[in-house]
Design a protein around this motif. Structure first.
Motif, PDB file in Angstrom:
ATOM      1  N   ASP A 162     -13.751 -10.689   2.276  1.00  0.00           N
ATOM      2  CA  ASP A 162     -11.659 -12.020   2.663  1.00  0.00           C
ATOM      3  C   ASP A 162     -11.184 -11.370   3.111  1.00  0.00           C
ATOM      4  O   ASP A 162      -9.714 -10.859   2.158  1.00  0.00           O
ATOM      5  CB  ASP A 162     -12.136 -13.674   2.491  1.00  0.00           C
ATOM      6  CG  ASP A 162     -10.597 -14.206   2.518  1.00  0.00           C
ATOM      7  OD1 ASP A 162     -10.072 -13.458   4.132  1.00  0.00           O
ATOM      8  OD2 ASP A 162     -10.722 -14.858   2.312  1.00  0.00           O
ATOM      9  N   LEU A 163     -10.785 -10.386   4.418  1.00  0.00           N
ATOM     10  CA  LEU A 163      -9.258  -9.776   3.987  1.00  0.00           C
ATOM     11  C   LEU A 163      -7.771 -10.325   4.347  1.00  0.00           C
ATOM     12  O   LEU A 163      -6.929  -9.835   4.986  1.00  0.00           O
ATOM     13  CB  LEU A 163      -9.327  -8.472   4.888  1.00  0.00           C
ATOM     14  CG  LEU A 163     -10.660  -7.929   3.888  1.00  0.00           C
ATOM     15  CD1 LEU A 163     -10.830  -5.961   5.278  1.00  0.00           C
ATOM     16  CD2 LEU A 163     -10.554  -7.183   2.902  1.00  0.00           C
ATOM     17  N   GLU A 164      -7.896 -11.548   4.536  1.00  0.00           N
ATOM     18  CA  GLU A 164      -6.667 -12.830   5.501  1.00  0.00           C
ATOM     19  C   GLU A 164      -5.589 -12.330   4.493  1.00  0.00           C
ATOM     20  O   GLU A 164      -5.902 -12.322   3.526  1.00  0.00           O
ATOM     21  CB  GLU A 164      -7.462 -13.702   5.151  1.00  0.00           C
ATOM     22  CG  GLU A 164      -5.904 -15.169   5.959  1.00  0.00           C
ATOM     23  CD  GLU A 164      -5.972 -14.959   7.625  1.00  0.00           C
ATOM     24  OE1 GLU A 164      -4.499 -14.305   8.157  1.00  0.00           O
ATOM     25  OE2 GLU A 164      -7.025 -13.746   8.300  1.00  0.00           O
ATOM     26  N   GLY A 165      -4.700 -11.630   4.851  1.00  0.00           N
ATOM     27  CA  GLY A 165      -3.536 -11.063   4.155  1.00  0.00           C
ATOM     28  C   GLY A 165      -3.695 -10.048   2.714  1.00  0.00           C
ATOM     29  O   GLY A 165      -2.496 -10.198   2.248  1.00  0.00           O
ATOM     30  N   VAL A 166      -4.834  -9.691   3.053  1.00  0.00           N
ATOM     31  CA  VAL A 166      -4.699  -8.449   1.513  1.00  0.00           C
ATOM     32  C   VAL A 166      -3.916  -6.906   2.625  1.00  0.00           C
ATOM     33  O   VAL A 166      -4.491  -6.853   4.051  1.00  0.00           O
ATOM     34  CB  VAL A 166      -6.337  -7.838   1.648  1.00  0.00           C
ATOM     35  CG1 VAL A 166      -6.395  -6.734   0.768  1.00  0.00           C
ATOM     36  CG2 VAL A 166      -6.724  -9.552   1.454  1.00  0.00           C
ATOM     37  N   ASP A 167      -3.330  -6.356   1.870  1.00  0.00           N
ATOM     38  CA  ASP A 167      -2.403  -5.044   1.884  1.00  0.00           C
ATOM     39  C   ASP A 167      -3.354  -4.170   2.207  1.00  0.00           C
ATOM     40  O   ASP A 167      -3.563  -3.538   0.454  1.00  0.00           O
ATOM     41  CB  ASP A 167      -1.139  -4.975   1.227  1.00  0.00           C
ATOM     42  CG  ASP A 167      -0.491  -3.945   1.851  1.00  0.00           C
ATOM     43  OD1 ASP A 167      -0.288  -3.348   2.800  1.00  0.00           O
ATOM     44  OD2 ASP A 167       0.282  -3.168   1.203  1.00  0.00           O
ATOM     45  N   LEU A 168      -4.311  -3.113   2.943  1.00  0.00           N
ATOM     46  CA  LEU A 168      -4.942  -2.201   2.455  1.00  0.00           C
ATOM     47  C   LEU A 168      -4.018  -1.107   3.125  1.00  0.00           C
ATOM     48  O   LEU A 168      -4.584   0.206   3.541  1.00  0.00           O
ATOM     49  CB  LEU A 168      -6.070  -2.225   3.854  1.00  0.00           C
ATOM     50  CG  LEU A 168      -6.731  -3.511   3.326  1.00  0.00           C
ATOM     51  CD1 LEU A 168      -7.929  -3.642   4.263  1.00  0.00           C
ATOM     52  CD2 LEU A 168      -7.463  -3.747   1.886  1.00  0.00           C
ATOM     53  N   ASP A 169      -2.598  -0.862   3.453  1.00  0.00           N
ATOM     54  CA  ASP A 169      -2.274  -0.057   3.063  1.00  0.00           C
ATOM     55  C   ASP A 169      -3.134   1.474   2.237  1.00  0.00           C
ATOM     56  O   ASP A 169      -2.205   0.277   1.280  1.00  0.00           O
ATOM     57  CB  ASP A 169      -0.894   0.354   3.431  1.00  0.00           C
ATOM     58  CG  ASP A 169      -0.397  -0.023   5.018  1.00  0.00           C
ATOM     59  OD1 ASP A 169      -0.827  -0.318   5.256  1.00  0.00           O
ATOM     60  OD2 ASP A 169       1.754  -0.862   4.221  1.00  0.00           O
ATOM     61  N   GLY A 170      -3.055   2.610   2.424  1.00  0.00           N
ATOM     62  CA  GLY A 170      -3.398   3.373   1.343  1.00  0.00           C
ATOM     63  C   GLY A 170      -4.988   2.723   1.049  1.00  0.00           C
ATOM     64  O   GLY A 170      -5.519   4.040  -0.107  1.00  0.00           O
ATOM     65  N   ALA A 171      -5.517   1.957   1.398  1.00  0.00           N
ATOM     66  CA  ALA A 171      -7.101   1.974   0.639  1.00  0.00           C
ATOM     67  C   ALA A 171      -8.024   2.781   1.941  1.00  0.00           C
ATOM     68  O   ALA A 171      -7.357   3.310   2.719  1.00  0.00           O
ATOM     69  CB  ALA A 171      -7.259   0.464   1.112  1.00  0.00           C
ATOM     70  N   ARG A 172      -9.466   2.869   1.167  1.00  0.00           N
ATOM     71  CA  ARG A 172      -9.907   3.744   1.432  1.00  0.00           C
ATOM     72  C   ARG A 172     -11.827   2.977   1.312  1.00  0.00           C
ATOM     73  O   ARG A 172     -11.711   1.793   1.037  1.00  0.00           O
ATOM     74  CB  ARG A 172     -10.271   5.042   0.700  1.00  0.00           C
ATOM     75  CG  ARG A 172      -8.781   5.668   0.619  1.00  0.00           C
ATOM     76  CD  ARG A 172      -8.788   6.645  -0.572  1.00  0.00           C
ATOM     77  NE  ARG A 172      -9.878   7.683   0.885  1.00  0.00           N
ATOM     78  CZ  ARG A 172      -9.433   9.000   1.771  1.00  0.00           C
ATOM     79  NH1 ARG A 172      -8.468   8.811   1.714  1.00  0.00           N
ATOM     80  NH2 ARG A 172     -10.370   9.809   1.769  1.00  0.00           N
ATOM     81  N   VAL A 173     -12.395   2.991   2.680  1.00  0.00           N
ATOM     82  CA  VAL A 173     -13.408   3.274   2.688  1.00  0.00           C
ATOM     83  C   VAL A 173     -14.499   4.512   2.144  1.00  0.00           C
ATOM     84  O   VAL A 173     -14.568   5.568   2.843  1.00  0.00           O
ATOM     85  CB  VAL A 173     -13.694   2.697   3.662  1.00  0.00           C
ATOM     86  CG1 VAL A 173     -15.841   1.937   4.798  1.00  0.00           C
ATOM     87  CG2 VAL A 173     -12.712   1.346   4.326  1.00  0.00           C
TER      88      VAL A 173
END
Length: 267
Positions: free
Chosen positions: A187-198
């Motif tokens: 559930d990525l609603e509202g999650v800040d993914l700046d700087g995140a990686r896969v």
């Protein structure tokens, strides 16, 4: 470091891509033999003597270079006092640092002591962020790849905490960069993914690739990654998402926010 405000004792290091060197005990050289001395409490503005040692091996190297340039008349030894030396960048030795056929150049630990050169910098100024999460500023000019606590490498916070998710489908025309995740997984609603990686194993699960998150369409459950390289993805490929503050939920984890210059740890 010891932070009296929060009553915990920790040592943290930020490690980039630099060399870790452990200098073992010198057994055959006398303590008075050194031409230059280095000590953790030294001063690179000093003369490099036993009484006024340099603070870094790099400064000692430069002093040795001067002797070499003037013409060696004897063997030269640099003795490094015991302790930990934090390196924000690697120490470079080149041809100009070599001895001659007649005279040698030696760097070694001070007799009976152990010197450790650690490729990283110690981080201080920790403050409580929220709950069990603490935050500190990344020292200026340091490129962070890993965080260590008391000699133990911390895990970049991820989902799932263990194991993997499996992508539902691949975005048409973006077989290397875009995929649809399963609704029951994240559930990525509202999650800040700046700087995140896969981190993903594309195709036949023979290879892996690690890419920054470029964007997320929560409604369509699409994750877009940055970078065209790598292999085509297929439905069912395993992956995890990491380095987002929202995922920091247990001891031994950290998050590195390079853009904001912050590092977060769960302590």
């Amino acid at each position: 470091i010891f932070d009296g405000n929060f009553g915990f004792m920790r040592k943290y290091w930020l490690l980039g891509i630099v060399l870790l060197i452990v200098l073992l005990l010198a057994s055959s050289v006398g303590a008075d033999y050194g031409d230059f001395f280095v000590a953790p409490e030294g001063d690179d503005g000093g003369v490099g003597s036993r009484e006024e040692p340099f603070a870094t091996v790099t400064r000692a190297r430069d002093a040795v270079r001067k002797l070499i340039a003037e013409g060696l008349e004897r063997d030269v030894t640099v003795l490094i006092r015991g302790g930990i030396y934090y390196l924000s960048e690697g120490i470079v030795f080149e041809g100009v640092d070599s001895g001659t056929e007649e005279f040698s150049i030696s760097y070694m630990a001070y007799p009976g002591e152990t010197a450790r050169l650690v490729g990283g910098v110690e981080v201080g100024g920790w403050e409580r962020y929220e709950g069990e999460i603490f935050v500190a500023d990344i020292p200026e000019g340091v490129e962070v790849g890993q965080v260590f606590e008391d000699g133990r490498r911390l895990t970049l916070a991820r989902v799932p905490d263990e194991g993997y998710f499996h992508l539902e489908s691949v975005v048409e025309g973006k077989v290397k960069t875009g995929f649809v995740y399963r609704e029951e997984d994240i559930d990525l609603e509202g999650v800040d993914l700046d700087g995140a990686r896969v981190f993903i194993w594309p195709g036949h699960d023979w290879f892996s690739q690690d890419k920054p998150v470029g964007g997320v369409d929560v409604e369509g459950r699409v994750i877009e990654m940055v970078g065209e390289g790598g292999y085509d993805m297929r439905p069912g490929d395993r992956f995890f998402v990491y380095n987002a503050l929202a995922f920091l939920d247990r001891p031994g984890e950290c998050v590195i926010d390079a853009e904001e210059g912050k590092v977060y740890v769960w302590s």
